[in-house]
Design an enzyme around this catalytic site. Structure first.
Site, PDB file in Angstrom:
ATOM      1  N   LEU A   1      19.563  37.001  36.841  1.00 54.61           N
ATOM      2  CA  LEU A   1      19.475  37.528  35.484  1.00 54.61           C
ATOM      3  C   LEU A   1      19.649  36.444  34.436  1.00 54.61           C
ATOM      4  O   LEU A   1      18.935  36.434  33.427  1.00 54.61           O
ATOM      5  CB  LEU A   1      20.543  38.611  35.284  1.00 54.61           C
ATOM      6  CG  LEU A   1      20.235  39.996  35.860  1.00 54.61           C
ATOM      7  CD1 LEU A   1      21.503  40.828  35.911  1.00 54.61           C
ATOM      8  CD2 LEU A   1      19.168  40.704  35.026  1.00 54.61           C
TER       9      LEU A   1
ATOM     10  N   ASP B   1      25.571  26.747  34.197  1.00 59.48           N
ATOM     11  CA  ASP B   1      25.717  27.226  35.577  1.00 59.48           C
ATOM     12  C   ASP B   1      26.550  26.223  36.356  1.00 59.48           C
ATOM     13  O   ASP B   1      26.261  25.024  36.344  1.00 59.48           O
ATOM     14  CB  ASP B   1      24.359  27.421  36.248  1.00 59.48           C
ATOM     15  CG  ASP B   1      24.455  28.400  37.412  1.00 59.48           C
ATOM     16  OD1 ASP B   1      24.030  29.556  37.250  1.00 59.48           O
ATOM     17  OD2 ASP B   1      24.966  28.004  38.480  1.00 59.48           O
TER      18      ASP B   1
ATOM     19  N   ASP C   1      32.984  24.656  34.054  1.00 64.27           N
ATOM     20  CA  ASP C   1      33.589  25.919  34.471  1.00 64.27           C
ATOM     21  C   ASP C   1      34.049  26.685  33.237  1.00 64.27           C
ATOM     22  O   ASP C   1      35.063  26.355  32.630  1.00 64.27           O
ATOM     23  CB  ASP C   1      34.774  25.630  35.394  1.00 64.27           C
ATOM     24  CG  ASP C   1      35.418  26.887  35.950  1.00 64.27           C
ATOM     25  OD1 ASP C   1      35.030  27.991  35.533  1.00 64.27           O
ATOM     26  OD2 ASP C   1      36.318  26.752  36.811  1.00 64.27           O
ATOM     27  N   ILE C   2      33.317  27.724  32.885  1.00 56.93           N
ATOM     28  CA  ILE C   2      33.598  28.438  31.638  1.00 56.93           C
ATOM     29  C   ILE C   2      34.798  29.388  31.764  1.00 56.93           C
ATOM     30  O   ILE C   2      35.182  30.022  30.790  1.00 56.93           O
ATOM     31  CB  ILE C   2      32.349  29.193  31.132  1.00 56.93           C
ATOM     32  CG1 ILE C   2      31.659  29.998  32.233  1.00 56.93           C
ATOM     33  CG2 ILE C   2      31.362  28.209  30.548  1.00 56.93           C
ATOM     34  CD1 ILE C   2      32.191  31.364  32.444  1.00 56.93           C
TER      35      ILE C   2
ATOM     36  N   ASN D   1      27.101  35.991  31.147  1.00 53.51           N
ATOM     37  CA  ASN D   1      26.426  36.568  32.300  1.00 53.51           C
ATOM     38  C   ASN D   1      27.019  36.132  33.640  1.00 53.51           C
ATOM     39  O   ASN D   1      26.811  36.798  34.648  1.00 53.51           O
ATOM     40  CB  ASN D   1      24.932  36.177  32.232  1.00 53.51           C
ATOM     41  CG  ASN D   1      24.189  36.481  33.516  1.00 53.51           C
ATOM     42  OD1 ASN D   1      23.840  37.635  33.781  1.00 53.51           O
ATOM     43  ND2 ASN D   1      23.950  35.463  34.333  1.00 53.51           N
TER      44      ASN D   1
ATOM     45  N   TYR E   1      35.417  43.959  41.380  1.00 58.94           N
ATOM     46  CA  TYR E   1      34.241  43.817  40.522  1.00 58.94           C
ATOM     47  C   TYR E   1      34.172  44.950  39.499  1.00 58.94           C
ATOM     48  O   TYR E   1      33.923  44.724  38.302  1.00 58.94           O
ATOM     49  CB  TYR E   1      32.998  43.805  41.406  1.00 58.94           C
ATOM     50  CG  TYR E   1      31.681  43.701  40.689  1.00 58.94           C
ATOM     51  CD1 TYR E   1      31.263  42.495  40.125  1.00 58.94           C
ATOM     52  CD2 TYR E   1      30.826  44.794  40.605  1.00 58.94           C
ATOM     53  CE1 TYR E   1      30.042  42.398  39.483  1.00 58.94           C
ATOM     54  CE2 TYR E   1      29.602  44.703  39.970  1.00 58.94           C
ATOM     55  CZ  TYR E   1      29.216  43.506  39.405  1.00 58.94           C
ATOM     56  OH  TYR E   1      28.011  43.414  38.774  1.00 58.94           O
TER      57      TYR E   1
ATOM     58  N   LYS F   1      34.364  44.506  35.458  1.00 63.73           N
ATOM     59  CA  LYS F   1      33.254  44.927  34.609  1.00 63.73           C
ATOM     60  C   LYS F   1      33.666  46.016  33.617  1.00 63.73           C
ATOM     61  O   LYS F   1      33.135  46.082  32.510  1.00 63.73           O
ATOM     62  CB  LYS F   1      32.091  45.408  35.485  1.00 63.73           C
ATOM     63  CG  LYS F   1      31.384  44.288  36.239  1.00 63.73           C
ATOM     64  CD  LYS F   1      30.841  43.229  35.306  1.00 63.73           C
ATOM     65  CE  LYS F   1      29.897  42.266  35.997  1.00 63.73           C
ATOM     66  NZ  LYS F   1      29.415  41.201  35.085  1.00 63.73           N
TER      67      LYS F   1
ATOM     68  N   THR G   1      19.302  40.537  42.236  1.00 63.22           N
ATOM     69  CA  THR G   1      19.902  39.215  42.139  1.00 63.22           C
ATOM     70  C   THR G   1      20.569  38.900  43.469  1.00 63.22           C
ATOM     71  O   THR G   1      20.602  39.729  44.383  1.00 63.22           O
ATOM     72  CB  THR G   1      20.964  39.156  41.022  1.00 63.22           C
ATOM     73  OG1 THR G   1      22.097  39.947  41.412  1.00 63.22           O
ATOM     74  CG2 THR G   1      20.408  39.687  39.699  1.00 63.22           C
TER      75      THR G   1
END
Length: 302
Positions: free
Chosen positions: A19, A38, A73-74, A100, A171, A175, A205
């Site tokens: 995505l 990324d 690394d965000i 994302n 997860y 989310k 994905t």
């Protein structure tokens, strides 16, 4: 390049594949200058590889667009700060942040290790919070300096976060947290010219093609409803100045379908005016449940 995002600068995290890659390419196609973030990790979040981000940058440049790779690394303060700094120092501004990045470590709750819980929370939830925090600080400073931005944030939730998903407790919780974060950010940042929304995409994905193999399989011919590129047009619009006035909303996007998710809202209620006894509270709850709408089934339990 001219288009809906002409002259805008956009960041997309986790943009090396799936995505994120589709969003980065679509934003560039509409004229945005894109920071492609990324870390290059595997599906479970291990390992690092600079290649995926640079490959997307090369693809954008080959098509006549402008892009730069960021492989930090965000989910760390330093990485998130350098992400925002990369956009501002490279292109002189930041207009759109698309959060994302993510990965999976699926287990049933009784088998879910604490490390797997923490790792998914770190990348999905903290990996949304930190880029948002640093982008918001930049935009607030711009607004206070008299340069009120037309800034946009697009966060990525999931149907699992809205309805739950068997085998994905970590997860789903992360989310769902992203939806809460979206609502708070929209309320806090509107005064600085920042609109914040979230999407809950359904697409093929690395994270979905194994877990939901039959649903995600590409057809032999005709419209590929699960192609990630189907979700990106909504992301581009939400990330553009054209989405003025739209904030604090969650959209499901899959195939050719866009749905505005209405979330929690009050249903049937009863007020005794004084404290209930336990048995009275139970009787009242059962009566109210009989009047309430049937909840959507949890993913994986249909």
């Amino acid at each position: 390049m001219f288009g809906l995002c002409s002259e805008r600068v956009a960041i997309v995290t986790g943009a090396g594949r799936g995505l994120g890659r589709a969003h980065a390419l679509a934003l560039a196609a509409e004229g945005a200058k894109v920071v492609v973030n990324d870390l290059g990790v595997g599906l479970d979040g291990t390992g690092t590889e600079a290649g995926p981000a640079q490959l997307v940058v090369d693809e954008i440049v080959t098509r006549g667009g402008q892009a730069v790779a960021h492989c930090g690394d965000i989910a760390t303060t330093a990485g998130a700060a350098s992400l925002i700094r990369t956009a501002v120092e490279t292109y002189g501004r930041l207009d759109t942040l698309v959060n994302n990045a993510g990965f999976l470590r699926d287990r049933m709750l009784v088998n879910l290790d604490e490390d797997d819980w923490d790792a998914v929370m770190r990348v999905h939830l903290k990996g949304h919070f930190l880029p948002l925090k640093h982008a918001a600080a930049h935009w607030r400073a711009e607004a206070k300096a008299g340069r009120v931005p037309a800034a946009r944030v697009v966060n990525t939730s999931s149907g699992a976060g809205l309805l739950g998903s068997v085998g994905q407790g970590n997860y789903s919780a992360a989310k769902a947290g992203i939806v809460g974060l979206t609502l708070v950010a929209a309320a806090e940042m509107g005064r600085y010219g920042v609109l914040v929304n979230a999407i809950a995409p359904a697409a093929r994905t690395r994270m979905t093609e194994a877990t939901f193999a039959e649903t995600m399989a590409a057809p032999d011919s005709g419209f590929d409803a699960m192609a990630p590129e189907n979700v990106s047009p909504l992301v581009v619009w939400l990330g553009s100045a054209a989405s003025a006035g739209v904030t604090g909303r969650v959209f499901e996007a899959a195939g050719g379908r866009i749905t505005v998710m209405e979330g929690w809202r009050p249903g049937p209620a009863a007020d005794k005016g004084v404290r209930w006894s336990p048995s009275e509270a139970g009787e009242a709850a059962l009566e109210l449940l009989a009047e309430a709408a049937t909840p959507e089934p949890v993913y994986g339990a249909r």
